[in-house]
Motif scaffolding. Structure first.
Motif, PDB file in Angstrom:
ATOM      1  N   PRO A  57      -1.282  -4.029  -3.053  1.00  0.00           N
ATOM      2  CA  PRO A  57      -1.984  -2.858  -2.836  1.00  0.00           C
ATOM      3  C   PRO A  57      -0.567  -1.679  -2.308  1.00  0.00           C
ATOM      4  CG  PRO A  57      -2.344  -4.139  -0.636  1.00  0.00           C
ATOM      5  CD  PRO A  57      -2.140  -5.003  -2.037  1.00  0.00           C
ATOM      6  N   TYR A  58       0.143  -2.395  -2.502  1.00  0.00           N
ATOM      7  CA  TYR A  58       1.008  -1.487  -2.092  1.00  0.00           C
ATOM      8  C   TYR A  58       2.427  -1.428  -3.335  1.00  0.00           C
ATOM      9  CZ  TYR A  58       0.179  -3.465   2.584  1.00  0.00           C
ATOM     10  OH  TYR A  58      -1.161  -3.633   3.746  1.00  0.00           O
ATOM     11  N   LEU A  59       3.341  -0.028  -2.785  1.00  0.00           N
ATOM     12  CA  LEU A  59       4.439  -0.098  -3.436  1.00  0.00           C
ATOM     13  C   LEU A  59       5.511   0.244  -2.800  1.00  0.00           C
ATOM     14  CD1 LEU A  59       3.650   3.644  -5.564  1.00  0.00           C
ATOM     15  CD2 LEU A  59       3.636   1.524  -6.701  1.00  0.00           C
ATOM     16  N   ASP A  90      10.690  -0.858   1.985  1.00  0.00           N
ATOM     17  CA  ASP A  90       9.791  -0.163   2.512  1.00  0.00           C
ATOM     18  C   ASP A  90       8.347  -0.419   1.663  1.00  0.00           C
ATOM     19  OD1 ASP A  90      11.591   1.392   3.880  1.00  0.00           O
ATOM     20  OD2 ASP A  90      11.777   2.702   2.841  1.00  0.00           O
ATOM     21  N   TYR A  91       7.314  -0.125   2.446  1.00  0.00           N
ATOM     22  CA  TYR A  91       5.899  -0.396   1.944  1.00  0.00           C
ATOM     23  C   TYR A  91       5.778   1.035   1.764  1.00  0.00           C
ATOM     24  CZ  TYR A  91       6.465  -5.439   1.764  1.00  0.00           C
ATOM     25  OH  TYR A  91       6.796  -6.701   1.834  1.00  0.00           O
ATOM     26  N   TRP A 110      -0.094   8.072  -1.918  1.00  0.00           N
ATOM     27  CA  TRP A 110       0.776   7.104  -1.710  1.00  0.00           C
ATOM     28  C   TRP A 110       1.460   7.766  -0.630  1.00  0.00           C
ATOM     29  CZ3 TRP A 110       0.190   2.446  -2.741  1.00  0.00           C
ATOM     30  CH2 TRP A 110      -0.054   2.322  -4.290  1.00  0.00           C
ATOM     31  N   GLU A 111       1.631   7.052   0.562  1.00  0.00           N
ATOM     32  CA  GLU A 111       2.839   7.845   1.849  1.00  0.00           C
ATOM     33  C   GLU A 111       3.383   6.497   2.534  1.00  0.00           C
ATOM     34  OE1 GLU A 111      -0.489   8.970   4.781  1.00  0.00           O
ATOM     35  OE2 GLU A 111      -0.873   7.300   5.628  1.00  0.00           O
ATOM     36  N   TYR A 112       4.119   6.172   3.483  1.00  0.00           N
ATOM     37  CA  TYR A 112       5.000   5.283   3.810  1.00  0.00           C
ATOM     38  C   TYR A 112       4.478   4.183   5.048  1.00  0.00           C
ATOM     39  CZ  TYR A 112       8.165   2.799   7.158  1.00  0.00           C
ATOM     40  OH  TYR A 112       9.009   2.101   7.906  1.00  0.00           O
ATOM     41  N   MET A 159      11.844 -11.924  -4.111  1.00  0.00           N
ATOM     42  CA  MET A 159      11.353 -11.661  -2.470  1.00  0.00           C
ATOM     43  C   MET A 159       9.724 -12.658  -3.123  1.00  0.00           C
ATOM     44  SD  MET A 159      10.536  -8.366  -0.323  1.00  0.00           S
ATOM     45  CE  MET A 159       8.727  -7.853  -1.284  1.00  0.00           C
ATOM     46  N   GLU A 160       9.451 -13.168  -2.071  1.00  0.00           N
ATOM     47  CA  GLU A 160       7.813 -13.980  -1.776  1.00  0.00           C
ATOM     48  C   GLU A 160       7.313 -12.961  -1.060  1.00  0.00           C
ATOM     49  OE1 GLU A 160       7.851 -18.055  -2.245  1.00  0.00           O
ATOM     50  OE2 GLU A 160       9.284 -18.243  -3.714  1.00  0.00           O
ATOM     51  N   ALA A 161       5.980 -12.300  -1.447  1.00  0.00           N
ATOM     52  CA  ALA A 161       5.456 -11.933  -0.289  1.00  0.00           C
ATOM     53  C   ALA A 161       3.616 -12.835  -0.111  1.00  0.00           C
ATOM     54  CB  ALA A 161       5.070 -10.916  -0.541  1.00  0.00           C
ATOM     55  N   TYR A 162       3.402 -12.969   0.819  1.00  0.00           N
ATOM     56  CA  TYR A 162       1.763 -13.305   1.276  1.00  0.00           C
ATOM     57  C   TYR A 162       0.958 -13.409   2.169  1.00  0.00           C
ATOM     58  CZ  TYR A 162       4.715 -17.194  -1.523  1.00  0.00           C
ATOM     59  OH  TYR A 162       5.585 -18.051  -2.311  1.00  0.00           O
TER      60      TYR A 162
END
Length: 863
Positions: free
Chosen positions: A630-632, A650-651, A660-662, A825-828
Motif C-alpha cells: 500500500p506504499y510508495l 522514505d514511505y 500520496w503523502e509522506y 530490500m525485503e519488507a514484511y
C-alpha cells in the motif's frame, strides 16, 4: 635462540592461570569436604571456606579477563579473537561471553552467586551438605572447562590425548596452529597487531543482557536439581520441595525472560524475518524451560496433596540434565551448520559427554537402595566407560549404557520409590496440572528429538536432514491446543475433588465468548481469501486461536471473579494469561505475515544470483520511487560511519483524498565487516496493531567518490533488430541496421563497407536519444567506430555481425558517474505482534507474583 618479545603483558596470563588452577582445586576440595560433612559436620567449615575461595577465584578470572579486554592485550588468543581497537567499548560485555571460555565463565559466575545465597539460606541445616556438595561438583566440571590441559587415557600410544578445557589465557604464539606464522619472528609484533573483532550479529544491545539472563536461568536449574539429588541421598523425598519451589519458579521466570530476550534479539538483529525459527540453540534453551515449568507444577501438586513424588524428582533432575545436554549440543560442534549461533568444536566433545553422563550416573545410583544392585550398576558403568575409552567402541557402548540406565531407573522406581495411595480424580486440579506437566514434557521430548537429528546421524551413521519450521509447527500445535485447554480450566478446579456442575458453569462464561469471537476471527483469517494454508494447518491454527482465547478469558475471569482482583493471589492466573497471549500473538503474527517487497522494478532481483527472489525482494536505485504494497517507497541514499552503512528509505501512503503523502522513514543498517562479511540489522516501524519489518539483503557499499568522466566495465549484448538493451538510466532499442553499399557491390569492387546500427535510447523522462555505432570493413579488415550519447554517459561499439543467426553484437560502456547507489530490500508486515510482546511482560509479572506468594506461603524452617 629465544626471542625476547616487546610489550607482552605476561603477568596477566600468569595471574589468570593461577586463578583458574585455584578455582578448580578449591571447588574439588569443597566437594570432598561437603561429602564428608554429610556424615560429620566438623568438615562444614572447610567446605564453606573452599567454596568461598573457589568463588573469589572465579571473580579473579573474570576481572583479569575484563582488564585484558579493556586494555586490548591482543597477544592473548581470546582477546585477539573477540575484540579489536575499532570496536565500541559498550560491546565489551558481548566480547567477554562471545567465546566458549567466556560463556562457561559466565555460567560459573552465576552458580557462585546462587551458591552463596543458598549456602547462607541452608546454613547449619540438614540440607546444606548434600545440596552444596552437588553445587560444588558442578563447579568442578565448569572449572575444568577452563583448565586447558591434556591427559592420556588410552593404551594406544598413537591415540590423541584427551583435552580438558580451553584456557582463555593462552598467548597467540602458544597456539600450535600459529607456530610457524612469520609474524611471531618479529620481537615487536604487537606494534602492528589488531584483533579480529566481535561478531557483528552480537553488536546489539540485546546481546549485552540476553546471554547473562539466559545463563542465570541455566544456573537456576541447578537448585531444584541439587535438592532432588540431595533428597535421594537423604531418602527424604517430600520435605525438600518446600524450599526448592520458590527457586524453581525463579528459574522459570529468569530462563523464560532470557528466551524471550533471545526472540527479541532475533527479531531486531537477524534477517530471517521473525522472532523464532526453531533453531537448535533456541530449542536447547526452550526444552529445559518446558521441563522446569512442568517440575514447578508437580511440586505444587505434591505440596497440596502429597503425590507426584517420582514425577517431581524426575522433572527437577531432567531440567538440569537437559541444560547439560543443550551445552553438549551447542558447544561440541555436533550441530555443524544446523544452527546460526552454535559454537564450533574446540576439542571438548568428550569432556562434555562425560559431564552429562556423570550426573545421569549419580541420579540413577542414588535411586537404587539395594547394595548388591548398586554395586552391580557401578561396576557395569565403569566397565563400559573404560572399555569404550580403551578400545574405541564409544558410540555402541554409550547406547548400551543409556538403555541400561533407563531400565535400572524403571526397576528402582518400581521397587524402592514411595507410591501414591490414592488415584487422582478426573475433575481435580492436581490431575489437570499433572496432564499439563505431561504435555509440556512430551512436547519437550519431540523438540529434543528433532533438534538431536545431527547427533543421531553421528551415532547411527544416517543422513537425515534437520527438520524445517513447518514440521515443528505441525507437531507442536496440537500440544499447544491441549495446553491452552488445561490452563484455561485448571484454576477453576479444586484439589482432590470438584463439583462438576459448578466447574462447567464457570468455564462456560469463558468458553462461549471464546468460541463466538474466535470463529468470527478465524473464518476470515484462515478459511477465506485464499489463506494459502493446508486444511490441516487452517483447522489446527483456528483451534489454537480459539483455545488461546479461552485461556485468556478463563484466567482473566478467575482473577476478577474468584480472586476478586487480589494481585498477591493472582500469580498463576496472570502468568497463564500472559502465556496464552504469547501463543496467540505468535500464531497470528507468523501465520498471517504479509510480504510487501514483491519486486516492481524493471530489473530482476533474481539476476543477482542464488538466494534472491523477485517474489520477496525489491530492487531500488537511489532516487527511485516504486510501489510496495500500500506504499510508495523512495531510496534517498546512504550514510556510513566506518563499516556501518545506513540506507534511508522514505514511505508514502495515500490519504483520504487519494493523494500520496509522506508517512515515515526507515534506515535499515548493514555492517560491512571485512573479516566476517555483511550482517544486516533490520529496521522496523511499530504500530499498535502491526509492525513493518525491513532489512537490506544487498547494496552498494562503495565509499570512494566516482570519477565523473571515467568509464566503467563494458558489457557485451547479442541481439536482433527490435531487441532492448538496459542501461542504468535508460533503455536502448536496436531500431534498424543500414549499410552504405550492397553486398554485391562490395564483393565486386572491394569497396569500403560501412554497417551502421541505429540505436534509440529512451531515459526515465521519455526523452529520445540516438547513437550510430558503425561496423566498418575495408580490405577484409574490421574497424569498429564507437558512438557516444554524452547526455546519458553511454558509449556503444558495434563489434560483430553474425549473419547465420541474424544477430549483431553491441558493446556498451557507462560512465562511472552513471552508477547509482542501490539496495535490495525485503519488507514484511507482522500483524498483531504486540500481543506477543504484551504476553511476555504479563507472563513475567505473573511469575514474579507467584514467586513472592510461594516464598510467603511455603516458607519453612531449613533445619
Amino acid at each position: 635462540m629465544d626471542i625476547q618479545y616487546i610489550g607482552e603483558h605476561l603477568w596477566a596470563g600468569k595471574l589468570g592461570h593461577a586463578f583458574i588452577t585455584l578455582s578448580f582445586v578449591a571447588a574439588f576440595l569443597s566437594f570432598l569436604a561437603y561429602c564428608l560433612a554429610s556424615k560429620n559436620k566438623a568438615y562444614l567449615k572447610l567446605a564453606r571456606m573452599a567454596f568461598n575461595v573457589h568463588g573469589f577465584s572465579v571473580l579473579g578470572i573474570a576481572g583479569t579477563l575484563f582488564f585484558m579486554l579493556f586494555n586490548h592485550y591482543f597477544e592473548y588468543q581470546y582477546i585477539h579473537q573477540h575484540s579489536n581497537k575499532e570496536m565500541d567499548m559498550k560491546y565489551i560485555l558481548s566480547c567477554f561471553w562471545e567465546g566458549q571460555e567466556g560463556s562457561f565463565l559466565l555460567w560459573t559466575f552465576w552458580n557462585i552467586i546462587l551458591g552463596w545465597i543458598l549456602k547462607r539460606q541452608l546454613k547449619n541445616g540438614e540440607w546444606e551438605a548434600p545440596v552444596m556438595a552437588i553445587f560444588a561438583l558442578v563447579q568442578v566440571f565448569l572449572a575444568s572447562m577452563l583448565l586447558g590441559v591434556y591427559v592420556y587415557l588410552s593404551l594406544d600410544p598413537d591415540a590423541a590425548p584427551f583435552k580438558i578445557g580451553t584456557n582463555p589465557f593462552l598467548l597467540l604464539r602458544e597456539i600450535p596452529e600459529n607456530a610457524n606464522i612469520p609474524l611471531f619472528s618479529n620481537p615487536n609484533y604487537l606494534a602492528r597487531l589488531n584483533g579480529r573483532g566481535l561478531n557483528p550479529l552480537l553488536m546489539n544491545y540485546w546481546m549485552t543482557i540476553h546471554p547473562p539472563t539466559l545463563f542465570l536461568g541455566f544456573a537456576s536449574t541447578l537448585v531444584p536439581f541439587a535438592f532432588a539429588i540431595a533428597a535421594l541421598w537423604n531418602k527424604q523425598h517430600q520435605k525438600w520441595q518446600a524450599i526448592a519451589l520458590p527457586w524453581t519458579y525463579f528459574g522459570i521466570l529468569v530462563l523464560g525472560v532470557g528466551i524471550l530476550m533471545g526472540g527479541a534479539w532475533a527479531y531486531e538483529a537477524l534477517s530471517f524475518g521473525g522472532f523464532w525459527a526453531w533453531d537448535p540453540v533456541e530449542n536447547s534453551s526452550l526444552v529445559p524451560w518446558l521441563v522446569l515449568v512442568a517440575a514447578g507444577h508437580t511440586m505444587i501438586i505434591n505440596k497440596n496433596k502429597g503425590g507426584s513424588l517420582f514425577t517431581t524428582h524426575f522433572l527437577a533432575i531432567g531440567g538440569f540434565l537437559l541444560v547439560l545436554y543443550s551445552t553438549f549440543l551447542t558447544r561440541s560442534g555436533v550441530l555443524g551448520n544446523a544452527s546460526v549461533h552454535a559454537f564450533t568444536d574446540l576439542g571438548m566433545q568428550g569432556q562434555l559427554v562425560l559431564y552429562v553422563i556423570t550426573f545421569i550416573f549419580i541420579s540413577v545410583i542414588l535411586l537404587i537402595e539395594e547394595s548388591l544392585f548398586k554395586v552391580s550398576y557401578i561396576f557395569a558403568s565403569l566397565y563400559i566407560l573404560f572399555f569404550g575409552l580403551l578400545y574405541g567402541y564409544k558410540r555402541e557402548l554409550m547406547m548400551v549404557w543409556l538403555g541400561g540406565s533407563a531400565v535400572v531407573t524403571i526397576i528402582s522406581y518400581a521397587k524402592y520409590f514411595p507410591k501414591e495411595k490414592d488415584e487422582e480424580e478426573l475433575f481435580s486440579r492436581e490431575f489437570w496440572m499433572f496432564l499439563g506437566a505431561l504435555v509440556l514434557l512430551l512436547s519437550g521430548l519431540i523438540i529434543t528429538y528433532f533438534t538431536s537429528i545431527p547427533v543421531l546421524n553421528k551415532l547411527f551413521g544416517t543422513d537425515y536432514a534437520p527438520k524445517k519450521i513447518p514440521v515443528y509447527n505441525t507437531w507442536i500445535t496440537p500440544f499447544a491446543i491441549l495446553l491452552m485447554i488445561l490452563i484455561g480450566g485448571s484454576l477453576f478446579l479444586k484439589f482432590k475433588k470438584t463439583d462438576t456442575k459448578q466447574f462447567g458453569k464457570r468455564i462456560l462464561y469463558a468458553f462461549v465468548p471464546a468460541v463466538v469471537f474466535g470463529l468470527a476471527c478465524v473464518i476470515p483469517l484462515y478459511f477465506m481469501h485464499n489463506s494459502g494454508l493446508s486444511t490441516w494447518d487452517a483447522i489446527s491454527y483456528a483451534l489454537l486461536f480459539i483455545t488461546g482465547l479461552f485461556a485468556v478469558f478463563a484466567n482473566a475471569g478467575y482473577w476478577i471473579v474468584v480472586l476478586k482482583g487480589k494481585v498477591s493471589k493472582s500469580g498463576a492466573a496472570i502468568a497463564h494469561l500472559g502465556f496464552a497471549l504469547i501463543l496467540i500473538g505468535a500464531l497470528v503474527s507468523t501465520s498471517k505475515k504479509v510480504t510487501l517487497s514483491k519486486n516492481t522494478s524493471d530489473k530482476k532481483v533474481s539476476d543477482l544470483g542464488e538466494g534472491f527472489d523477485d517474489k520477496v525482494s525489491l530492487f531500488l536505485q537511489q532516487g527511485d520511487t516504486l510501489p510496495m504494497g500500500p506504499y510508495l517507497v523512495t531510496f534517498k541514499g546512504k550514510t556510513w560511519k566506518d563499516i556501518d552503512f545506513y540506507f534511508h528509505v522514505d514511505y508514502l501512503k495515500q490519504n483520504k483524498d487519494k493523494k500520496w503523502e509522506y508517512a515515515f522513514s526507515l534506515e535499515p543498517h548493514v555492517q560491512n565487516n571485512p573479516r566476517m562479511g555483511q550482517a544486516a540489522d533490520p529496521a522496523t516501524k511499530h504500530y499498535l496493531d502491526h509492525d513493518i519489518y525491513t532489512h537490506v539483503t544487498a547494496g552498494n557499499f562503495d565509499t570512494v567518490p566516482k570519477k565523473q568522466n571515467a568509464w566503467g566495465n563494458t558489457k557485451n549484448y547479442i541481439g536482433h533488430i527490435g531487441d532492448t538493451i538496459f542501461a542504468s538510466n535508460a533503455f536502448v532499442i536496436i531500431d534498424s541496421i543500414r549499410t552504405n553499399i550492397g553486398k554485391e557491390q562490395y564483393q565486386k569492387n572491394d569497396s569500403l563497407l560501412e554497417v551502421t546500427a541505429v540505436l534509440r535510447a529512451v531515459d526515465a523522462q521519455s526523452r529520445n536519444y540516438q547513437a550510430l555505432p558503425k561496423y566498418v570493413i575495408k580490405n577484409n579488415f574490421v574497424f569498429p567506430k564507437e558512438s557516444e550519447i554524452d547526455a546519458l554517459g553511454l558509449k556503444f561499439v558495434f563489434s560483430k555481425i553474425n549473419p547465420e543467426q541474424g544477430t549483431i553484437e553491441i558493446v556498451m560502456s557507462e560512465k562511472l558517474s552513471n552508477a547509482k547507489d542501490f539496495i535490495v530490500m525485503e519488507a514484511y508486515v507482522f500483524p498483531y505482534i504486540n500481543i506477543l510482546w504484551l504476553g511476555c511482560i504479563i507472563m513475567a509479572i505473573g511469575t514474579g507474583i507467584a514467586i513472592a506468594e510461594r516464598i510467603r506461603k511455603f516458607r519453612v524452617p531449613t533445619n
